[in-house]
Structures are given as C-alpha cells and as structure tokens.
Design an enzyme around this catalytic site. Structure first.
Site, PDB file in Angstrom:
ATOM      1  N   CYS B 160       7.517 -24.169  -4.061  1.00  0.00           N
ATOM      2  CA  CYS B 160       7.723 -25.552  -3.624  1.00  0.00           C
ATOM      3  C   CYS B 160       7.710 -25.706  -2.109  1.00  0.00           C
ATOM      4  CB  CYS B 160       9.024 -26.076  -4.214  1.00  0.00           C
ATOM      5  SG  CYS B 160       9.033 -25.881  -6.003  1.00  0.00           S
ATOM      6  N   HIS B 300      14.575 -31.491   1.444  1.00  0.00           N
ATOM      7  CA  HIS B 300      13.951 -30.962   0.230  1.00  0.00           C
ATOM      8  C   HIS B 300      14.575 -31.665  -0.982  1.00  0.00           C
ATOM      9  CE1 HIS B 300      11.473 -28.229  -1.973  1.00  0.00           C
ATOM     10  NE2 HIS B 300      12.490 -27.650  -2.580  1.00  0.00           N
ATOM     11  N   GLU B 311      21.159 -26.787   0.858  1.00  0.00           N
ATOM     12  CA  GLU B 311      20.364 -27.348   1.956  1.00  0.00           C
ATOM     13  C   GLU B 311      21.264 -28.104   2.939  1.00  0.00           C
ATOM     14  OE1 GLU B 311      17.498 -30.370   0.967  1.00  0.00           O
ATOM     15  OE2 GLU B 311      16.464 -30.156   2.889  1.00  0.00           O
ATOM     16  N   LYS B 332      12.396 -37.359  -3.064  1.00  0.00           N
ATOM     17  CA  LYS B 332      12.069 -36.916  -4.436  1.00  0.00           C
ATOM     18  C   LYS B 332      12.817 -37.760  -5.464  1.00  0.00           C
ATOM     19  CE  LYS B 332      10.883 -32.069  -3.461  1.00  0.00           C
ATOM     20  NZ  LYS B 332      11.275 -31.926  -2.030  1.00  0.00           N
ATOM     21  N   HIS B 337       9.458 -34.252  -8.092  1.00  0.00           N
ATOM     22  CA  HIS B 337       9.197 -33.061  -7.288  1.00  0.00           C
ATOM     23  C   HIS B 337       7.743 -32.628  -7.479  1.00  0.00           C
ATOM     24  CE1 HIS B 337       9.476 -29.444  -5.193  1.00  0.00           C
ATOM     25  NE2 HIS B 337      10.507 -28.864  -5.767  1.00  0.00           N
ATOM     26  N   PHE B 398      10.984 -21.343  -4.844  1.00  0.00           N
ATOM     27  CA  PHE B 398      11.411 -20.196  -5.648  1.00  0.00           C
ATOM     28  C   PHE B 398      10.811 -18.941  -5.020  1.00  0.00           C
ATOM     29  CE2 PHE B 398      11.848 -22.729  -9.874  1.00  0.00           C
ATOM     30  CZ  PHE B 398      13.143 -23.093  -9.527  1.00  0.00           C
TER      31      PHE B 398
END
Lengths: 78, 410
Positions: B160, B300, B311, B332, B337, B398
């Site tokens: 991502c 994010h 975050e 998002k 996403h 990830f």
C-alpha cells in the site's frame, strides 16, 4: 461458404484486434494491412478453431499471411 | 545545479469520481464511495462491501483495449491520458521522458480469469495476453507505450506504499538528471473473491456490511478495518525550468521524500511508529522544511484499529508539538483503500489541498478516538492559510514499508 467464413473471420478480427470488419478483405495481410500482431493472431486462431471446429497447427499459422489464406485453409478443413 | 520538480498535470479515476476534477469535488463534499457488492462471489464473503470505480473503464476505453489489458492497467491508462492532456501533452524528447507507475498486487483479476479458462477449457485456450495482463509492471509498461517514454519505465512494489514510492522514484529520476518529465502514480483493481477473502482472513477489512457508506471510518472509535477500493492516480512531474520554458501550469512543488522500513512484522505496523516517524523526518529534511511548515497531512489512515493509532504516534513523534498546527485528513474514509493506487491519489489530494488552500474532510467520525492526538478534519473541510505552506502525505505497506512525501505550495 467462403463468404460465410470471410464474414465470420471479419467478426473475429474485429473483436480480437479492433479492426473494422469491413476492412477485413481477402487480399489483406494480417500483419501489414490489419496490424494484427503475433499475440492477436494466436487469439484469431483460437476463435477460428472454436467457431468452425478446425485445428490450425502452429506450423500452419505462419502460412496464413492474408485473410484469403485463412479463408482457404478453413474452407478446406471445415 | 539543483533540479526542482513541479507537478504540471493530474489524472484520477476513483470510487468517487471518473476524473480528477470530479474526484476532488466529491472529496471536498465528503462523498462516501463504498457500496454493497452485487456479484455472486460476494455472497459468502465476510466483507461484502467495497469502493468500486465510479466510472467503469469499459465505458471509456475501446473494446480491444479492455480485452488486452487487466483492469488495473485500464484505470492507469485512463488516469494517465487525463494527466498527460492536463499537462498540455508536453513536448519532450522521448529519451528524457520516464514512467513510474506502481501496483501493489498486479493483474490478479486476469490471473483468476486465466485459471478458470485453464480449468474449464484447457491450456490451449489461455489468452496470449495473459502474461502482460498479470505482470505488476504491466500498467507502467502500457502507459510507457502510450506516451512513448524512453528514459525508463519502472514499477516499485511495496504493497500500500507503492503509489507513494512511485512518486518518490519519479521525482528522483528528474532530480538526478535522468529525465525532464515523468508520468508517475499508482493503480489497483483487485476486487475479486480471492483477494477479498484473503484480506478478510487477515481481519484487515471492515465487515460493516449493513452500512457501507460509513464503513471506512478512520479515527472513529468503532473503526473495524479498511474498505477495499480500486482506481488510479497519475501525476505529471516535471523539471521546473522545463515546465516554465513551455509555459505549463504548475499545481505545486514536489518537496522531498523519506523511505524507511520497520523490520518488525509482515502485516502489523510498529506500534511505536519509529520507522514511519523516521520517514517523515527524512522527507522534511529532503524538502528543506521544518515541522512548523507542515500545515496539512493527508494521512494513510486506512480505518484499521492498529494502523490509524500507530500512524498518529509516528506523526506526533516526527512533528512534535507542531503537529497541533497541522490539519490531518483521512480521505480513505471516502475513496476506500486503493492499495497501490492510494499513495498517488492522496498525493494529488495533498497538492490540490495546497492549491485550493483547503484540507478535505475526514468523514464517518461519529465518536472520535481520543487516543488519536491529531487535529483531524472531522467536522468538514478546513481552510488552510495563505503564503508558503507544505503538506505531508504518508503511505505504509504490508511488509513494513514507510513512505512519506512532502509537497509545497507555489
């Protein structure tokens, strides 16, 4: 018979390569005139085999330079 | 001599708009893009909601383009064509033109389709276009052929964070003198039963199936996972003198980037946010700005319980008390996403926020999670100040990939 095969082939080339069906004429070269590259030619062959129940071996595909070559081959083997 | 990078074109196709203008307008209006999935494969999925592209690529592309390209390639091409036209179809020497388009997953829809053909009809009926439809570099390659790029075509893959890494890589191509213009961004389209089941098995997806529109709710106390989205965002990055010489319109400046890795866990963020914080600090240094200059953060913020919190810790760690002055947007909440497309779409949002001096809203925050020590745009869009301001865009993937990008106003 050949007219039917030409019409069917024109439909396939249109679907696979985006070439207007009316441009698919017997004297047209797949590569030079219709811009059908080798990958799309594989798709054309697959679709022809499915449509007419013929087997077009790789060794034969290289001889199918024009639309007319393909119509002749299919007509002879259908 | 320093080579500065500016943004001269943008293109997007997302769950809230078929192009950049409509996507940005929908974002400012706080439009949710999540819907209940209709296809049969969704019926027994834990997560039956997703954010599909608002305009299907098949409505725009020629049938033969749809046939030969994976959906992830299709949306990248659509966004690239828009961005390229928006930049005024730059007159650039092809050997000075690059492309960096990322994908997190690649053409998995096409892979599944090919497997079904193999299973049902045999090997002889697998499409000769299958390989170029599934390779992760396919979207970049398709765009490269479209614009005739010969300086290099690249595809960073970092889940991502991929789209953000692409923007960073593209900017470096210009800074290092390899290219004058680079088509940069990310794309993703992996809405299928296999992908959805896999992400759901990780407990990464929201299962708020009875209320799709509010499922993506970053920073809400009841957030329960992200909503899968699809689409693409593409930027035209250009060396500043090159852009000025041709009289191009300039949206904003690329400031700098920071890239680090957590070395922690394959799927979970480092709860201390150390790697993410270092990425932000590196990006600020690269952009030659201080934390006080960061007026806006496009976070994010995927809407996962752990990720949003980690975050927020990282942002505070990097910006310190100056984090109090930055308006944080979790977009998002609207787009879902977009995985490999996210970093690029959100870079565009950050640039447009600077241009229009407005931070987009973070929707679906009904009960703000007070452990999030950030100033979030939870009550709607927020006006940003005049003068020289900067925005930060975070992306994490990830694998523990941390990418922070800084953009500056013009």
């Amino acid at each position: 018979m050949s007219e039917d095969i030409l019409a069917g082939l024109a439909g396939i080339v249109n679907e696979v390569a985006g070439v207007p069906a009316e441009d698919v004429q017997l004297d047209k070269s797949f590569v030079d005139d219709l811009d059908v590259d080798s990958l799309s030619m594989v798709e054309v062959v697959m679709a022809c085999e499915d449509k007419w129940g013929v087997k077009i071996p790789d060794s034969e595909v290289k001889n199918l330079k024009t639309v007319g070559d393909a119509v002749t081959f299919i007509s002879a083997h259908v | 001599m320093t080579r500065n990078v500016v943004v001269t074109g943008i293109g997007m196709t997302t769950p809230i708009g078929g192009d950049a203008a409509s996507t940005w307008a929908a974002a400012l209006a706080g439009t949710p893009g999540t819907i209940r999935l209709g296809p049969d494969w969704a019926a027994d999925q834990p997560a039956q909601i997703a954010a599909m592209m608002k305009v299907d690529p098949a409505e725009i592309l020629k049938p033969v383009e749809v046939r030969r390209m994976d959906r992830s390639e299709q949306c990248a091409l659509i966004a690239s064509r828009e961005a390229w036209a928006d930049a005024g179809t730059p007159d650039v020497d092809p050997i000075r033109l690059g492309v960096v388009v990322a994908s997190g997953i690649g053409g998995i829809n096409s892979l599944i389709q090919a497997y079904e053909t193999l299973r049902d009809k045999g090997a002889a009926r697998v499409s000769p276009h299958m390989v170029t439809m599934i390779m992760p570099n396919g979207p970049a390659a398709m765009v490269g052929i479209e614009v005739g790029a010969r300086a290099g075509v690249h595809t960073p893959v970092s889940a991502c964070a991929s789209g953000a890494e692409a923007v960073s890589y593209a900017a470096k191509m210009i800074e290092d003198g390899r290219a004058d213009v680079v088509v940069a961004g990310g794309t993703e389209a992996c809405m299928n039963g296999v992908t959805m089941a896999g992400f759901a098995a990780m407990r990464a997806l929201s299962t708020r199936n009875d209320d799709p529109a509010t499922a993506s709710r970053a920073y809400d106390i009841d957030r329960d996972g992200f909503v899968m989205g699809e689409g693409s965002g593409i930027l035209i990055l250009e060396e500043e003198e090159h852009a000025r010489a041709r009289g191009a319109k300039i949206y904003g400046r690329y400031g700098g980037s920071g890239l680090t890795s957590d070395g922690h866990h394959i799927a979970q963020p480092d709860p201390e946010g150390a790697g993410a914080a270092r990425a932000i600090t590196m990006a600020l240094a690269d952009a030659d700005i201080s934390p006080a200059d960061v007026i806006h953060v496009n976070a994010h913020a995927t809407s996962t319980p752990q990720g949003d919190l980690a975050e927020s810790v990282a942002i505070r760690r990097a910006l310190g008390g100056q984090a109090d002055h930055a308006w944080v947007s979790g977009t998002k909440s609207m787009t879902g996403h977009l995985l490999g497309g996210a970093g690029a779409v959100e870079s565009i949002f950050a640039i447009l926020a600077l241009r229009d001096r407005i931070a987009p809203p973070s929707i679906n925050i009904f009960n703000f999670d007070t452990s999030i020590e950030l100033q979030v745009t939870k009550d709607g869009p927020v006006q940003l100040p005049a003068g020289d301001i900067a925005a930060l865009n975070n992306s994490f993937g990830f694998g523990g990939h941390d990418v922070a990008l800084v953009f500056k106003s013009v």
